[in-house]
Design a protein around this motif. Structure first.
Motif, PDB file in Angstrom:
ATOM      1  N   THR A 139     -47.286  30.696  62.715  1.00 24.30           N
ATOM      2  CA  THR A 139     -48.159  30.492  62.170  1.00 24.30           C
ATOM      3  C   THR A 139     -49.213  31.743  62.945  1.00 24.30           C
ATOM      4  N   GLY A 140     -49.058  32.102  64.075  1.00 23.51           N
ATOM      5  CA  GLY A 140     -50.113  32.980  64.444  1.00 23.51           C
ATOM      6  C   GLY A 140     -50.201  32.568  66.044  1.00 23.51           C
ATOM      7  N   VAL A 184     -61.852  32.354  62.623  1.00 23.41           N
ATOM      8  CA  VAL A 184     -61.376  32.791  61.360  1.00 23.41           C
ATOM      9  C   VAL A 184     -59.083  32.937  61.873  1.00 23.41           C
ATOM     10  N   ARG A 185     -58.650  32.502  62.746  1.00 22.62           N
ATOM     11  CA  ARG A 185     -57.578  32.665  63.099  1.00 22.62           C
ATOM     12  C   ARG A 185     -57.138  31.248  63.132  1.00 22.62           C
ATOM     13  N   GLN A 187     -58.169  29.329  60.666  1.00 18.00           N
ATOM     14  CA  GLN A 187     -58.022  29.229  59.224  1.00 18.00           C
ATOM     15  C   GLN A 187     -56.319  29.889  58.648  1.00 18.00           C
ATOM     16  N   ARG A 188     -56.565  30.908  59.064  1.00 21.59           N
ATOM     17  CA  ARG A 188     -55.889  31.179  58.538  1.00 21.59           C
ATOM     18  C   ARG A 188     -53.913  30.940  58.707  1.00 21.59           C
ATOM     19  N   GLN A 189     -53.929  30.510  60.468  1.00 22.26           N
ATOM     20  CA  GLN A 189     -52.884  29.127  60.986  1.00 22.26           C
ATOM     21  C   GLN A 189     -52.405  28.405  59.992  1.00 22.26           C
ATOM     22  N   GLN A 191     -53.562  28.076  56.750  1.00 24.70           N
ATOM     23  CA  GLN A 191     -52.685  28.792  55.240  1.00 24.70           C
ATOM     24  C   GLN A 191     -51.702  28.965  54.978  1.00 24.70           C
ATOM     25  N   LYS A 192     -50.960  30.104  56.791  1.00 28.43           N
ATOM     26  CA  LYS A 192     -49.806  29.999  56.880  1.00 28.43           C
ATOM     27  C   LYS A 192     -48.423  29.053  57.022  1.00 28.43           C
TER      28      LYS A 192
END
Ligand SMILES: *Cc1c(COP(=O)(O)O)cnc(C)c1O
Length: 396
Positions: A139-140, A184-185, A187-189, A191-192
């Motif tokens: 996820t990142g 931010v990173r 949150q993206r993870q 989401q992913k």
């Protein structure tokens, strides 16, 4: 004779684990996480230096039934010391040729590629028992997880061999939920991961546990709690970071009321005894090299603990210990097995006195955090370096 005194007959230093602190931490973390999620106790790196053998039964006594380790040798240790039928998950590495051992012992493991799924399938067939799989998705963090491109093949394999492959978990690991600079990173993870979740769910690949959170994530982003939290550092009584601590403790502040006590308690105390005391005249170097020069007649006590035990050499000339309730500074370089401390102003000190390296003595306390303040070491790092051969003793 206490268990610690007994340990000190043959060892120069001892680590004490507080059973009540473990209970308090786990009670608090369970309450914070909520009733519906499962508490998974992360005990890699010899239970963050606390000692797997001593720590696992303490956590089991709090009703925890799931443990996560890094490697197969740690899983083996848990199987040997568990007092109940606790479940073990290997999050890190295990050789394909050792998978049969894991399957045979009901040990679950992370899978991050289709070749590992094939190997798990072969092991399960060989032993005649299901392999317990936790599919780690990317996820990142960009370390281990299975990428989108591998998902189809993995789902096909899991579905074709459902008799042999039990999808116990689908999980990911976040890249630093303890710092707002990663907001931010993270949150993206999250989401992913949710995208992976709907994609897998729509194909009928639904595990028992969706899990994402470590201590910091569970304490900071409640939506990451899901079905299970992999609690590491917090169960030992340490905050993942000052930010996490402030984020959590502000929830317990009431206007006009005094701040409540820290809900987490340090589990570990680290002790030794004074080995020798000697007078050193003015203008003498103490210990190896020339990093400490006396500027007055001093009394110096030697303590049989050094960097081989995990006491950071970086604390040379800056660290402190407690003797007779007073803070005494480390003088000279910390050696492999011995360090020296200044007891000039602590006149009663004599051979055999208790030395506290971490913990309380009288009204004073030395925290693991103070090591981090004086060096560039994270508390995770200080703990993980505590030598495994130091005896661990459980105290109430
Ligand atoms: C170490 C680890 C944890 C626990 O992290 P803490 O910050 O100590 O709570 C959780 N998940 C994975 C994959 C880990 O490696």
């Amino acid at each position: 004779m206490s268990a610690s005194e007994e340990a000190l007959l043959y060892h120069s230093t001892v680590i004490e684990l507080s059973a009540s602190a473990v209970r308090r931490n786990i009670r608090f973390l369970k309450r914070r996480m909520g009733q519906s999620a499962t508490f998974c106790s992360v005990i890699k790196a010899n239970a963050y230096g606390h000692g797997i053998k001593s720590f696992v039964p303490l956590v089991e006594a709090c009703g925890v039934k799931v443990f996560a380790v890094f490697s197969a040798d740690e899983a083996e240790e848990v199987l040997a010391c568990r007092t109940r039928d606790s479940h073990v998950i290997i999050m890190g590495t295990i050789d394909d040729d050792a998978l049969a051992w894991a399957v045979e012992n009901g040990v679950a493991f992370f899978v991050y590629g289709t070749s590992r799924l094939d190997a798990a399938l072969q092991a399960a067939k060989k032993i005649g028992r299901q392999a317990l799989i936790h599919l780690e998705v990317e996820t990142g963090l960009n370390r281990m997880g299975l990428k989108d491109s591998g998902l189809n093949a993995a789902v096909r394999c899991l579905q074709a061999h459902g008799d042999w492959l039990n999808l116990e978990g689908v999980c990911t690991h976040l890249a630093g939920a303890e710092s707002v600079s990663n907001y931010v990173r993270i949150q993206r993870q999250i989401q992913k991961f949710l995208e992976f979740r709907s994609s897998l769910t729509s194909r009928g690949a639904v595990p028992t546990f969706w899990h994402v959170a470590s201590s910091a994530a569970a304490l900071t982003y409640p939506e990451t709690v899901m079905d299970m939290v992999r609690f590491g550092i917090a169960q030992y009584g340490f905050w993942p970071s000052k930010e996490t601590e402030l984020h959590v403790r502000k929830d317990y502040l009431k206007p006009g009321k005094r701040a409540t006590a820290d809900p987490l308690r340090r589990v570990i105390s680290w002790k030794s005894r004074v080995m020798n005391v000697k007078a050193v005249g003015t203008g003498e170097f103490v210990g190896y090299g020339n990093s400490y020069l006396t500027t007055r007649p001093e009394r110096v006590a030697s303590v049989p603990v050094g960097y081989s035990h995990g006491f950071p050499r970086a604390l040379s000339n800056v660290g402190n210990v407690l003797i007779r309730g007073k803070r005494c500074r480390v003088v000279g370089l910390v050696g492999m097995n011995i360090m020296m401390v200044d007891v000039t102003d602590n006149k009663e000190v004599q051979r055999g006195d208790e030395v506290v390296l971490v913990g309380k003595q009288g009204k004073r306390e030395i925290t693991v955090g103070s090591f981090s303040d004086l060096t560039r070491l994270l508390n995770y790092e200080v703990l993980a370096r505590l030598c495994a051969k130091i005896p661990r003793v459980v105290v109430p």
